[in-house]
Design a protein around this motif. Sequence first.
Motif, PDB file in Angstrom:
ATOM      1  N   TRP A 162       0.840  -1.209   0.000  1.00 39.45           N
ATOM      2  CA  TRP A 162       0.000   0.000   0.000  1.00 39.45           C
ATOM      3  C   TRP A 162       0.873   1.256   0.000  1.00 39.45           C
ATOM      4  N   ALA A 163       1.894   1.257   0.859  1.00 38.98           N
ATOM      5  CA  ALA A 163       2.758   2.441   0.952  1.00 38.98           C
ATOM      6  C   ALA A 163       3.446   2.706  -0.382  1.00 38.98           C
ATOM      7  N   ALA A 164       3.897   1.631  -1.032  1.00 41.15           N
ATOM      8  CA  ALA A 164       4.576   1.797  -2.320  1.00 41.15           C
ATOM      9  C   ALA A 164       3.608   2.364  -3.353  1.00 41.15           C
ATOM     10  N   ALA A 165       2.359   1.885  -3.317  1.00 44.64           N
ATOM     11  CA  ALA A 165       1.364   2.374  -4.285  1.00 44.64           C
ATOM     12  C   ALA A 165       1.073   3.859  -4.051  1.00 44.64           C
ATOM     13  N   ILE A 166       0.977   4.242  -2.783  1.00 45.19           N
ATOM     14  CA  ILE A 166       0.731   5.662  -2.477  1.00 45.19           C
ATOM     15  C   ILE A 166       1.906   6.507  -2.952  1.00 45.19           C
ATOM     16  N   ARG A 167       3.114   6.034  -2.665  1.00 42.24           N
ATOM     17  CA  ARG A 167       4.307   6.785  -3.104  1.00 42.24           C
ATOM     18  C   ARG A 167       4.336   6.926  -4.625  1.00 42.24           C
ATOM     19  N   ALA A 168       3.896   5.905  -5.327  1.00 38.12           N
ATOM     20  CA  ALA A 168       3.968   5.931  -6.792  1.00 38.12           C
ATOM     21  C   ALA A 168       2.977   6.928  -7.390  1.00 38.12           C
ATOM     22  N   LEU A 169       1.910   7.267  -6.666  1.00 39.65           N
ATOM     23  CA  LEU A 169       0.838   8.045  -7.297  1.00 39.65           C
ATOM     24  C   LEU A 169       0.558   9.406  -6.674  1.00 39.65           C
ATOM     25  N   VAL A 170       1.159   9.668  -5.528  1.00 35.30           N
ATOM     26  CA  VAL A 170       0.887  10.943  -4.860  1.00 35.30           C
ATOM     27  C   VAL A 170       2.120  11.831  -5.005  1.00 35.30           C
ATOM     28  N   LYS A 171       1.910  13.132  -5.163  1.00 38.32           N
ATOM     29  CA  LYS A 171       3.033  14.073  -5.276  1.00 38.32           C
ATOM     30  C   LYS A 171       3.917  13.951  -4.035  1.00 38.32           C
ATOM     31  N   GLU A 172       5.210  14.050  -4.230  1.00 35.38           N
ATOM     32  CA  GLU A 172       6.169  13.765  -3.163  1.00 35.38           C
ATOM     33  C   GLU A 172       5.865  14.522  -1.876  1.00 35.38           C
ATOM     34  N   LYS A 173       5.533  15.804  -2.012  1.00 30.31           N
ATOM     35  CA  LYS A 173       5.366  16.600  -0.786  1.00 30.31           C
ATOM     36  C   LYS A 173       4.112  16.189   0.004  1.00 30.31           C
ATOM     37  N   PHE A 174       3.227  15.422  -0.625  1.00 29.05           N
ATOM     38  CA  PHE A 174       2.019  14.988   0.095  1.00 29.05           C
ATOM     39  C   PHE A 174       2.094  13.534   0.571  1.00 29.05           C
ATOM     40  N   VAL A 175       3.214  12.860   0.289  1.00 33.06           N
ATOM     41  CA  VAL A 175       3.314  11.429   0.611  1.00 33.06           C
ATOM     42  C   VAL A 175       3.132  11.172   2.107  1.00 33.06           C
ATOM     43  N   ASP A 176       3.864  11.897   2.938  1.00 32.88           N
ATOM     44  CA  ASP A 176       3.808  11.636   4.393  1.00 32.88           C
ATOM     45  C   ASP A 176       2.404  11.847   4.934  1.00 32.88           C
ATOM     46  N   MET A 177       1.778  12.951   4.496  1.00 32.75           N
ATOM     47  CA  MET A 177       0.421  13.245   4.960  1.00 32.75           C
ATOM     48  C   MET A 177      -0.533  12.119   4.557  1.00 32.75           C
ATOM     49  N   ASN A 178      -0.365  11.619   3.317  1.00 34.18           N
ATOM     50  CA  ASN A 178      -1.263  10.570   2.841  1.00 34.18           C
ATOM     51  C   ASN A 178      -1.007   9.225   3.527  1.00 34.18           C
ATOM     52  N   LEU A 179       0.256   8.943   3.835  1.00 37.13           N
ATOM     53  CA  LEU A 179       0.559   7.704   4.561  1.00 37.13           C
ATOM     54  C   LEU A 179      -0.095   7.753   5.945  1.00 37.13           C
ATOM     55  N   LYS A 180      -0.055   8.934   6.545  1.00 37.71           N
ATOM     56  CA  LYS A 180      -0.682   9.117   7.865  1.00 37.71           C
ATOM     57  C   LYS A 180      -2.202   8.945   7.747  1.00 37.71           C
ATOM     58  N   ALA A 181      -2.770   9.564   6.714  1.00 33.32           N
ATOM     59  CA  ALA A 181      -4.219   9.457   6.499  1.00 33.32           C
ATOM     60  C   ALA A 181      -4.624   8.002   6.288  1.00 33.32           C
ATOM     61  N   PHE A 182      -3.795   7.269   5.558  1.00 34.67           N
ATOM     62  CA  PHE A 182      -4.074   5.855   5.296  1.00 34.67           C
ATOM     63  C   PHE A 182      -4.106   5.065   6.608  1.00 34.67           C
ATOM     64  N   ALA A 183      -3.105   5.301   7.460  1.00 35.65           N
ATOM     65  CA  ALA A 183      -3.023   4.599   8.758  1.00 35.65           C
ATOM     66  C   ALA A 183      -4.220   4.964   9.639  1.00 35.65           C
ATOM     67  N   LEU A 184      -4.599   6.234   9.611  1.00 39.94           N
ATOM     68  CA  LEU A 184      -5.756   6.674  10.412  1.00 39.94           C
ATOM     69  C   LEU A 184      -7.038   6.007   9.922  1.00 39.94           C
ATOM     70  N   GLY A 185      -7.168   5.886   8.599  1.00 36.48           N
ATOM     71  CA  GLY A 185      -8.345   5.229   8.029  1.00 36.48           C
ATOM     72  C   GLY A 185      -8.393   3.754   8.391  1.00 36.48           C
ATOM     73  N   LYS A 186      -7.232   3.143   8.374  1.00 41.57           N
ATOM     74  CA  LYS A 186      -7.121   1.712   8.712  1.00 41.57           C
ATOM     75  C   LYS A 186      -7.583   1.466  10.153  1.00 41.57           C
ATOM     76  N   ALA A 187      -7.317   2.446  11.031  1.00 49.93           N
ATOM     77  CA  ALA A 187      -7.634   2.280  12.460  1.00 49.93           C
ATOM     78  C   ALA A 187      -9.071   2.680  12.795  1.00 49.93           C
ATOM     79  N   LEU A 188      -9.783   3.254  11.815  1.00 47.50           N
ATOM     80  CA  LEU A 188     -11.150   3.743  12.096  1.00 47.50           C
ATOM     81  C   LEU A 188     -12.103   2.596  12.452  1.00 47.50           C
ATOM     82  N   LYS A 189     -12.928   2.854  13.467  1.00 51.88           N
ATOM     83  CA  LYS A 189     -13.960   1.868  13.835  1.00 51.88           C
ATOM     84  C   LYS A 189     -15.341   2.504  13.618  1.00 51.88           C
ATOM     85  N   ALA A 190     -16.276   1.670  13.276  1.00 57.59           N
ATOM     86  CA  ALA A 190     -17.626   2.195  13.048  1.00 57.59           C
ATOM     87  C   ALA A 190     -18.234   2.679  14.356  1.00 57.59           C
TER      88      ALA A 190
END
Lengths: 190, 517
Positions: A162-190
């Motif tokens: 997943w991280a590699a896919a995000i890095r491949a498609l998101v602008k470099e300066k937004f990679v860290d923010m998006n990796l964080k967003a991904f982890a936060l989404g993964k941890a979300l509970k209904a």
Amino acid sequence: MKNVIFAGVGGQGVILASKILMEAAMAAGYDVKESEVHGMAQRGGSVDCHVRYGEKVYSPLIEKGTADFVVCLELLETMRKLEYLKGDGMIIVNREKIDPAPVAAGLEKYPADIEDWLKANVKKHLVLDTKAALKEAGSARALNIVMLGALSNYLEFTEEQWAAAIRALVKEKFVDMNLKAFALGKALKA
Amino acid sequence: MPKKVMLGNEAIARGAWEAGCTVAAAYPGTPSTEILEAIAADYREIYAQWSPNEKVALEVVAGASVAGARSMAAMKHVGLNVAADPLFTFSYTGANGGFVIINADDPGAWSSQNEQDNRHYARAAKVPMIEPTSPAEAKEYTKIAFDISEMFDRPVIVRITTRIAHSQGVVELGERKENTIKPFERNPQKYVMIPAHARPRHRFIEEQMVKLKEFSENSPLNTIEWKSKKRGIIADGVAYQYVKEVCPDDSVLKIGFIWPLPDRVIREFAAGVEELYVVEELDPFIEDYVRAMGIKVTGKELIPLLGELTPEIVDMALNKKKPAADIPAYTSKIPGRPPSLCKGCPHGFVFDVLKRLDVVVNGDIGCYTLAVLPPYSAMHSQGCMGASIGMHTGFEKARPEMAGKSVAVIGDSTFIHSGITPLIDLVYNKGTGTVLILDNRVTAMTGHQENPATGVTLMGEATHELDLELLCKAVGVKRVRKVDPKNVEEFEKTVREELAAREPSVIISSRKCILTK
């Protein structure tokens, strides 16, 4: 074969979310196809992407009644995609409501019963509140990635893929923010 | 070879690059726009330009081909109507360097004013046409098109549809073919179509089409995939993928060579199956051909003539599949989410005024066409690019009493595309109409492409910025006024004054698109 529909409103980043999933699937060795909507539909209209991956994929469109996942970035858009869902398919939806033009103009009503209906009629459903996660990620624009993170709990790809896919498609300066967003989404509970 | 997930349109750009294409031109149009954008972004070895319209794009590409370059034009289906004039005669003059036209049909009219089936153009203009069934094939077929073009001295059309253009798939990347430019020779018998030259060229292209038919018979683009002999299905484009998806046990003839069609291959396939079907989007193009060969076939009796196909439509038609009912139906009314003008869009101010004045609006093609919908509901005719001004003149000639109670509304890009000649007509034929040019300095609807009013080229270079005011004055409009529509009071006053004036007038509504960064 896995069939995933991403849906939302023009501008929410539905296409990017589907691209990241495709990238992860291709890197994992699968055949991948997708179909998306451009042009007229993007002017604040409904937008969807069909993503399919497996050993060999023919149709870029998902047949109705065969989607494993319907991931919706806006509540109402879920209801337009119900007929695509398999009986044991899963709906993952962001609780946010965006009024369509006829509702904003007072001509029609935004249905009030969507959440209750989903809970009563769809076996596998995940209605998510993404506000806190988006605040912590630092950008409301990361909604697509938060929802992708939520979906990732049910797919076979590793954190690294997943991280590699995000890095491949998101602008470099937004990679860290998006990796964080991904982890936060993964941890979300209904 | 490396692999990449690509949009069909990106794959075509890649195919042009790998084929050694050096000149490309287009006018933006959904679903074809991303082809030239991808070339300009990723393949700088290809000179790429936006032309004012598709006819010019095709002519630029024809010129490059005559000069010896592998060259490519891209346009949506209705764009080829605009470029049909050059198409039919460049069919006669043929190719020197590979001459390829990418043409994107839009079944379902996702972003178009009609659902025309451009396969008919191949037959009518006597040019070969090939059609890929996936992004991977879109890249390969683009390369093949350049080869066919040079081999047979023909322009070649690669036909795609929305579900090829705007679908993604895994594409294998190849190397670029270098040094593709061919020598240029002066050859007026081939390139100047006076009647004395056109007649022998007509004979020549008919002979070439016979050779091309033989080529199509042996082409791997048409393939028979034998399975059960009980049922055989002929399909092209994305319909082939739907058939493979929902009829895995049937024999399939995939048609990649749309024109000329391969008679022997069709006969062999038809003879090998008990029942023959054709699954194709839009018109019964292949079906009619097969039936004219005297072969019994089922097609449009089962497969819809209207709209685009989907896997479930094909599944229901061929397999009598019932619609899925695992999830109960949601019975509350789901409000539609039609596209709408962006918040703060300059066009919104214009249509607020036109609605208030209750004038008849002859509209045109662009974001502003959305004004036909609520909350504006302020557009009363619209047909094709540039039609607003001519229709406005016709309206006035038919109903002189409506002069002063109607306007034409057209965007900057559409005006440059094909609004200038009808404005000349309006002045020449003593119309008194008022034309509103909604000038936001960009081709917005298709996703913000540059145009001659932007002052920037597709490749990002600064260039002359077309002065619309001067242009309108030059064609003879004496009353040309430029107003910012956000200044609502002044704008409304201007419209009232120009409606009252009994001579041609142009109001340039001047404000950049709200999405311009």
